[in-house]
Design an enzyme around this catalytic site. Structure first.
Site, PDB file in Angstrom:
ATOM      1  N   ARG A  67       0.812  -1.218   0.000  1.00 24.00           N
ATOM      2  CA  ARG A  67       0.000   0.000   0.000  1.00 24.00           C
ATOM      3  C   ARG A  67       0.844   1.266   0.000  1.00 24.00           C
ATOM      4  O   ARG A  67       0.422   2.291  -0.545  1.00 24.00           O
ATOM      5  CB  ARG A  67      -0.947  -0.008   1.204  1.00 24.00           C
ATOM      6  CG  ARG A  67      -2.095  -0.956   0.966  1.00 24.00           C
ATOM      7  CD  ARG A  67      -3.017  -1.019   2.136  1.00 24.00           C
ATOM      8  NE  ARG A  67      -4.239  -1.741   1.781  1.00 24.00           N
ATOM      9  CZ  ARG A  67      -5.091  -2.243   2.652  1.00 24.00           C
ATOM     10  NH1 ARG A  67      -4.860  -2.109   3.943  1.00 24.00           N
ATOM     11  NH2 ARG A  67      -6.173  -2.875   2.250  1.00 24.00           N
ATOM     12  N   GLY A 118     -12.839  -4.083   0.472  1.00 29.17           N
ATOM     13  CA  GLY A 118     -14.239  -3.704   0.703  1.00 29.17           C
ATOM     14  C   GLY A 118     -14.718  -2.638  -0.269  1.00 29.17           C
ATOM     15  O   GLY A 118     -15.848  -2.688  -0.756  1.00 29.17           O
ATOM     16  N   GLY A 144      -9.522  -8.563  -0.918  1.00 33.56           N
ATOM     17  CA  GLY A 144      -8.269  -8.657  -0.180  1.00 33.56           C
ATOM     18  C   GLY A 144      -7.589 -10.011  -0.322  1.00 33.56           C
ATOM     19  O   GLY A 144      -6.393 -10.090  -0.624  1.00 33.56           O
ATOM     20  N   LYS A 167     -18.268 -16.961   1.858  1.00 31.84           N
ATOM     21  CA  LYS A 167     -19.708 -16.794   2.117  1.00 31.84           C
ATOM     22  C   LYS A 167     -20.478 -16.168   0.969  1.00 31.84           C
ATOM     23  O   LYS A 167     -20.099 -15.138   0.440  1.00 31.84           O
ATOM     24  CB  LYS A 167     -19.894 -15.932   3.363  1.00 31.84           C
ATOM     25  CG  LYS A 167     -19.447 -16.641   4.622  1.00 31.84           C
ATOM     26  CD  LYS A 167     -19.691 -15.780   5.818  1.00 31.84           C
ATOM     27  CE  LYS A 167     -19.483 -16.606   7.102  1.00 31.84           C
ATOM     28  NZ  LYS A 167     -19.675 -15.776   8.289  1.00 31.84           N
TER      29      LYS A 167
HETATM   30  P1  ADP Z   1     -11.841 -11.796  -0.804  1.00 28.35           P
HETATM   31  O1  ADP Z   1     -11.102 -11.232   0.390  1.00 28.35           O
HETATM   32  O2  ADP Z   1     -10.933 -11.993  -1.975  1.00 28.35           O
HETATM   33  O3  ADP Z   1     -13.059 -11.003  -1.134  1.00 28.35           O
HETATM   34  P2  ADP Z   1     -13.291 -13.683   0.828  1.00 28.35           P
HETATM   35  O4  ADP Z   1     -12.849 -12.961   2.066  1.00 28.35           O
HETATM   36  O5  ADP Z   1     -14.699 -13.593   0.444  1.00 28.35           O
HETATM   37  O6  ADP Z   1     -12.348 -13.272  -0.393  1.00 28.35           O
HETATM   38  O7  ADP Z   1     -12.977 -15.245   1.003  1.00 28.35           O
HETATM   39  C1  ADP Z   1     -11.690 -15.725   1.290  1.00 28.35           C
HETATM   40  C2  ADP Z   1     -11.734 -16.916   2.185  1.00 28.35           C
HETATM   41  O8  ADP Z   1     -12.598 -17.924   1.679  1.00 28.35           O
HETATM   42  C3  ADP Z   1     -10.374 -17.576   2.319  1.00 28.35           C
HETATM   43  O9  ADP Z   1      -9.929 -17.459   3.654  1.00 28.35           O
HETATM   44  C4  ADP Z   1     -10.607 -19.030   1.932  1.00 28.35           C
HETATM   45  O10 ADP Z   1      -9.915 -19.950   2.755  1.00 28.35           O
HETATM   46  C5  ADP Z   1     -12.096 -19.154   2.098  1.00 28.35           C
HETATM   47  N1  ADP Z   1     -12.628 -20.271   1.296  1.00 28.35           N
HETATM   48  C6  ADP Z   1     -12.642 -20.384  -0.042  1.00 28.35           C
HETATM   49  N2  ADP Z   1     -13.162 -21.558  -0.420  1.00 28.35           N
HETATM   50  C7  ADP Z   1     -13.475 -22.233   0.723  1.00 28.35           C
HETATM   51  C8  ADP Z   1     -14.040 -23.516   0.987  1.00 28.35           C
HETATM   52  N3  ADP Z   1     -14.385 -24.334   0.001  1.00 28.35           N
HETATM   53  N4  ADP Z   1     -14.231 -23.851   2.299  1.00 28.35           N
HETATM   54  C9  ADP Z   1     -13.880 -22.997   3.286  1.00 28.35           C
HETATM   55  N5  ADP Z   1     -13.352 -21.792   3.089  1.00 28.35           N
HETATM   56  C10 ADP Z   1     -13.144 -21.398   1.823  1.00 28.35           C
HETATM   57 MG    MG Z   2     -11.490 -11.417   2.526  1.00 26.03          MG
END
Ligand code: ADP
Ligand code: MG
Length: 400
Positions: free
Chosen positions: A40, A378, A355, A202
């Site tokens: 950053r 976010g 992130g 999620k």
């Molecule tokens: P981003 O930060 O890129 O928006 P998220 O925070 O929504 O992504 O999701 C990231 C998390 O999702 C990671 O910690 C990863 O381990 C988890 N994840 C991805 N697929 C699975 C899965 N099949 N079961 C459990 N956790 C998962």
């Molecule tokens: Mg995340």
């Protein structure tokens, strides 16, 4: 209309004038306070250099961590000033207060091209409350305002929103402008086919993005644990996978409306638990064992997602395909990153937001091979959801 940027300012607007520059220096640190990832800081360098090069007197401010609206030595920006100095290769005056007489005096002591960094904006209770008194105090620290903190633009805080209404010109820095340009162009005039790849843990966190992107894209490819809530809606066995029971109905409704535009993984890499990578194996999605969890998309899905990425001209990716932190469940995420890097080299626009997805791309050493990796987790999500970002709305606009 587009946001006004520092490139729209004249030499006279910049030379010898104090600029209050809001940056996102919310960097990861180790227990001793040392900066462990300076991505950053490096992302803000082009704006700082453009301003100092034009003879402006640069007063940087940022939040760091979550101090509770009062000074907390654990969250001081002093070590960040040290690292910034090393990166810039020129002095950075650390100002141990956020606003007030001492801070103002420090800004007035700067000479042309000099840089100062104020203490953590969240040491002030008025920051997150967007208190007008604090915004006015910030406004006394500059002759004009530049916001380069895209990662904080989705929050209406005193240093991101309030001050921009009081201190004019109020314009975007180069990083902010670049973020808006890439994300905005992808949503408004994408080269087609335009696909989105959405994963993560999620569905509840991504539902608004899916809704907002559905009418714009040619297809959405789903990965991550999120797929399992859709599987549940299809009445498939999901075993020990992460499922959100209160979102199953929503998932069913979404699948019906999206029809062919929504693609779910055909197969899954499953294991009894994340720690038991040695027992990982691939199964068709209708054969997930009751005592195992889907931890990554399977090999057939990887192959088909690679093909889809290979034929798309705009690709937006948000959310890892699996538990990428632990091998072998990083395979799907790595494959998507590689396919996107290849897509970039043949002329596609590739954008990574989120992130964890950005971290995965960095870890794979592929960040430089994407058209754009958003620095705002976010904020980029809210932008893709079609929401107005308060920190951007508060800036001036010009005809485009
Ligand atoms: P981003 O930060 O890129 O928006 P998220 O925070 O929504 O992504 O999701 C990231 C998390 O999702 C990671 O910690 C990863 O381990 C988890 N994840 C991805 N697929 C699975 C899965 N099949 N079961 C459990 N956790 C998962
Ligand atoms: Mg995340």
């Amino acid at each position: 209309m587009r946001v006004r940027t520092i490139r729209d300012l004249s030499a006279a607007d910049l030379k010898g004038r104090r600029v209050l520059l809001r940056v996102d220096f919310n960097v990861p640190q180790d227990a001793g306070g040392a900066v462990t990832d300076d991505t950053r800081l490096r992302a803000a360098l082009p704006t700082i250099r453009a301003l100092t090069g034009a003879g402006a007197r640069v007063v940087c401010c940022s939040h760091l961590g979550r101090p509770k609206g009062r000074p907390d030595p654990r969250y001081t920006l002093a070590p960040v000033a040290e690292r910034l100095m090393a990166l810039l290769g020129s002095p950075v005056r650390f100002v141990p207060s956020v606003v007030g007489a001492d801070a103002e005096a420090a800004t007035r002591a700067l000479t042309d091209g000099e840089v100062a960094l104020l203490e953590n904006t969240r040491f002030e209770a008025g920051e997150e409350a967007n208190d007008p008194t604090l915004a006015a105090a910030f406004a006394r620290l500059g002759d004009f305002y530049v916001n380069d903190a895209f990662g904080a633009a989705h929050r209406a805080h005193a240093s991101t929103e309030g001050v921009a209404r009081l201190l004019r010109p109020a314009v975007a820095g180069l990083l902010m402008a670049r973020e808006l340009e890439y994300l905005g162009a992808a949503l408004e005039k994408p080269k087609r086919p335009f696909i989105a790849i959405l994963g993560g843990s999620k569905i509840s966190g991504k539902i608004d993005v899916i809704e907002a992107l559905l009418p714009k894209v040619d297809g959405i490819l789903i990965g991550g644990a999120m797929a399992c809530t859709f599987y549940k809606a299809m009445e498939l066995e999901t075993g020990r996978s992460l499922v959100e029971p209160d979102r199953i109905e929503m998932a069913a409704d979404l699948m019906e409306r999206a029809a062919y535009r929504l693609t779910l993984p055909h197969d899954a890499t499953v294991a009894p638990a994340i720690a038991e990578g040695a027992r990982a194996h691939a199964v068709h999605r209708d054969a997930i064992p009751a005592d195992e969890a889907m931890l990554d998309v399977g090999p057939d899905t990887i192959a088909s997602y690679r093909r889809a990425i290979g034929s798309a001209k705009t690709i937006i990716w948000n959310g890892p395909m699996g538990v990428f932190e632990t091998a072998p469940f990083d395979a799907g995420t790595r494959a998507v990153a590689e396919a996107m890097a290849e897509a970039t080299s043949r002329g596609a626009t590739t954008i990574v937001g989120g992130g964890d997805s950005a971290a995965a791309v960095e870890a794979a050493g592929l960040a430089a091979q994407m058209s754009h990796v958003s620095t705002g987790g976010g904020a980029s999500l809210e932008f893709l959801e079609g929401k107005a970002l308060p920190g951007v709305v508060a800036l001036e606009t010009v005809a485009s």
